[in-house]
Scaffold this motif. Structure first.
Motif, mmCIF file in Angstrom:
data_model
loop_
_atom_site.group_PDB
_atom_site.id
_atom_site.type_symbol
_atom_site.label_atom_id
_atom_site.label_comp_id
_atom_site.label_asym_id
_atom_site.label_seq_id
_atom_site.Cartn_x
_atom_site.Cartn_y
_atom_site.Cartn_z
ATOM 1 N N LYS A 268 0.872 -1.162 0.000
ATOM 2 C CA LYS A 268 0.000 0.000 0.000
ATOM 3 C C LYS A 268 0.917 1.222 0.000
ATOM 4 N N PRO A 269 0.608 2.184 -0.822
ATOM 5 C CA PRO A 269 1.425 3.396 -0.856
ATOM 6 C C PRO A 269 1.444 4.097 0.503
ATOM 7 N N ILE A 270 2.561 4.714 0.797
ATOM 8 C CA ILE A 270 2.728 5.413 2.074
ATOM 9 C C ILE A 270 2.780 6.914 1.799
ATOM 10 N N ALA A 271 1.812 7.644 2.323
ATOM 11 C CA ALA A 271 1.761 9.095 2.124
ATOM 12 C C ALA A 271 2.504 9.835 3.229
ATOM 13 N N GLU A 272 2.598 9.204 4.418
ATOM 14 C CA GLU A 272 3.280 9.830 5.548
ATOM 15 C C GLU A 272 3.776 8.759 6.497
ATOM 16 N N CYS A 273 4.741 9.132 7.313
ATOM 17 C CA CYS A 273 5.274 8.195 8.301
ATOM 18 C C CYS A 273 5.767 8.972 9.506
ATOM 19 N N LEU A 274 6.003 8.255 10.594
ATOM 20 C CA LEU A 274 6.570 8.867 11.786
ATOM 21 C C LEU A 274 8.084 8.865 11.666
ATOM 22 N N VAL A 275 8.683 10.018 11.930
ATOM 23 C CA VAL A 275 10.128 10.201 11.872
ATOM 24 C C VAL A 275 10.592 10.680 13.232
ATOM 25 N N TYR A 276 11.690 10.096 13.708
ATOM 26 C CA TYR A 276 12.260 10.503 14.992
ATOM 27 C C TYR A 276 13.204 11.675 14.768
ATOM 28 N N ASN A 277 12.877 12.805 15.395
ATOM 29 C CA ASN A 277 13.695 14.000 15.311
ATOM 30 C C ASN A 277 14.721 13.941 16.436
ATOM 31 N N LYS A 278 15.986 13.713 16.092
ATOM 32 C CA LYS A 278 17.035 13.572 17.111
ATOM 33 C C LYS A 278 17.269 14.859 17.893
ATOM 34 N N SER A 279 17.072 16.010 17.261
ATOM 35 C CA SER A 279 17.367 17.272 17.943
ATOM 36 C C SER A 279 16.407 17.548 19.101
ATOM 37 N N ASN A 280 15.116 17.242 18.921
ATOM 38 C CA ASN A 280 14.179 17.460 20.037
ATOM 39 C C ASN A 280 13.698 16.147 20.657
ATOM 40 N N GLN A 281 14.204 15.021 20.134
ATOM 41 C CA GLN A 281 13.892 13.677 20.638
ATOM 42 C C GLN A 281 12.392 13.397 20.665
ATOM 43 N N LYS A 282 11.719 13.788 19.574
ATOM 44 C CA LYS A 282 10.278 13.579 19.444
ATOM 45 C C LYS A 282 9.958 12.909 18.113
ATOM 46 N N LEU A 283 8.851 12.167 18.105
ATOM 47 C CA LEU A 283 8.325 11.618 16.859
ATOM 48 C C LEU A 283 7.508 12.693 16.163
ATOM 49 N N GLU A 284 7.708 12.812 14.844
ATOM 50 C CA GLU A 284 6.987 13.799 14.063
ATOM 51 C C GLU A 284 6.391 13.123 12.831
ATOM 52 N N LEU A 285 5.192 13.505 12.474
ATOM 53 C CA LEU A 285 4.552 12.986 11.270
ATOM 54 C C LEU A 285 5.087 13.747 10.070
ATOM 55 N N ARG A 286 5.620 13.009 9.086
ATOM 56 C CA ARG A 286 6.206 13.652 7.910
ATOM 57 C C ARG A 286 5.514 13.141 6.649
ATOM 58 N N SER A 287 5.111 14.077 5.793
ATOM 59 C CA SER A 287 4.552 13.720 4.491
ATOM 60 C C SER A 287 5.686 13.289 3.577
ATOM 61 N N LEU A 288 5.413 12.270 2.756
ATOM 62 C CA LEU A 288 6.413 11.752 1.831
ATOM 63 C C LEU A 288 6.104 12.212 0.413
ATOM 64 N N GLN A 289 7.144 12.502 -0.342
ATOM 65 C CA GLN A 289 6.985 12.950 -1.716
ATOM 66 C C GLN A 289 7.990 12.225 -2.600
ATOM 67 N N TYR A 290 7.735 12.263 -3.889
ATOM 68 C CA TYR A 290 8.645 11.685 -4.865
ATOM 69 C C TYR A 290 9.499 12.791 -5.467
ATOM 70 N N ASP A 291 10.711 12.438 -5.836
ATOM 71 C CA ASP A 291 11.535 13.337 -6.626
ATOM 72 C C ASP A 291 11.142 13.238 -8.096
ATOM 73 N N THR A 292 10.824 12.007 -8.535
ATOM 74 C CA THR A 292 10.291 11.776 -9.871
ATOM 75 C C THR A 292 9.186 10.729 -9.753
ATOM 76 N N CYS A 293 8.231 10.788 -10.674
ATOM 77 C CA CYS A 293 7.146 9.805 -10.673
ATOM 78 C C CYS A 293 6.830 9.408 -12.105
ATOM 79 N N HIS A 294 6.921 8.116 -12.371
ATOM 80 C CA HIS A 294 6.693 7.596 -13.727
ATOM 81 C C HIS A 294 5.448 6.712 -13.783
ATOM 82 N N SER A 295 4.710 6.672 -12.701
ATOM 83 C CA SER A 295 3.561 5.791 -12.612
ATOM 84 C C SER A 295 2.353 6.377 -13.323
#
Length: 179
Positions: free
Chosen positions: A152-179
């Protein structure tokens, strides 16, 4: 064109892999993943590089899967992240990677390092445990490429921010898309 499971045979090209995925033959794709060898030449239309960060290049996607080629310069790495409860399979096309695993500790709101595996060229790694977080780093002496299949495509994921030591929701994008 693949019409039934008996017709799938040995997956031997990127076009064959995409066709099998589009027809829903995920089990057959995964069982052949260790033996699958794709040439850099057939991936050429999807390759793009960036000196500052790895690139995410969508090869094919529908409502049920997403196939992405990641292109990495030496030393580039992902942040510690999860996969939004989706299964993830990674095939190393070129180079070597260090895959580090982490477990989120909700009581202390921290990330606990679990261990690191080396994933070499043509090897496969996968994430099925939704409680695990991971990070990939290109440890090759030069450029590397990895093919990522998400169930299943992933539009966002949780990313651990080392600087503030918190989980953050991040939207994912493509650099190129051929689909």
């Amino acid at each position: 064109m693949i019409l039934d499971k008996s017709a799938i045979g040995k997956i031997s090209s990127l076009a064959h892999l995409i066709s099998a995925l589009k027809y829903g033959y995920y089990h057959e794709v995964l069982t052949q993943s260790d033996d699958l060898v794709l040439s850099v030449e057939e991936l050429q239309p999807y390759i793009s590089w960036n000196d500052k960060r790895y690139t995410r290049n969508c090869i094919a996607r529908d409502d049920y899967f997403e196939l992405i080629l990641l292109c990495w310069e030496k030393g580039q790495r992902t942040p510690i992240h999860n996969h939004d409860e989706q299964e993830c399979w990674v095939k190393v096309i070129q180079g070597d990677f260090a895959e580090s695993f982490y477990a989120y500790e909700p009581l202390t709101d921290s990330m606990k390092y679990v261990g690191t595996d080396i994933v070499a060229q043509h090897e496969v790694t996968s994430i099925e445990d939704q409680a695990l977080y991971h990070s990939l780093e290109n440890i090759n002496r030069g450029r590397s490429m990895s093919l990522h299949l998400y169930m299943k495509p992933i539009a966002e994921c949780l990313v651990y921010n080392k600087s503030n030591q918190k989980l953050e929701l991040r939207s994912l994008q493509y650099d190129t898309c051929h689909s």
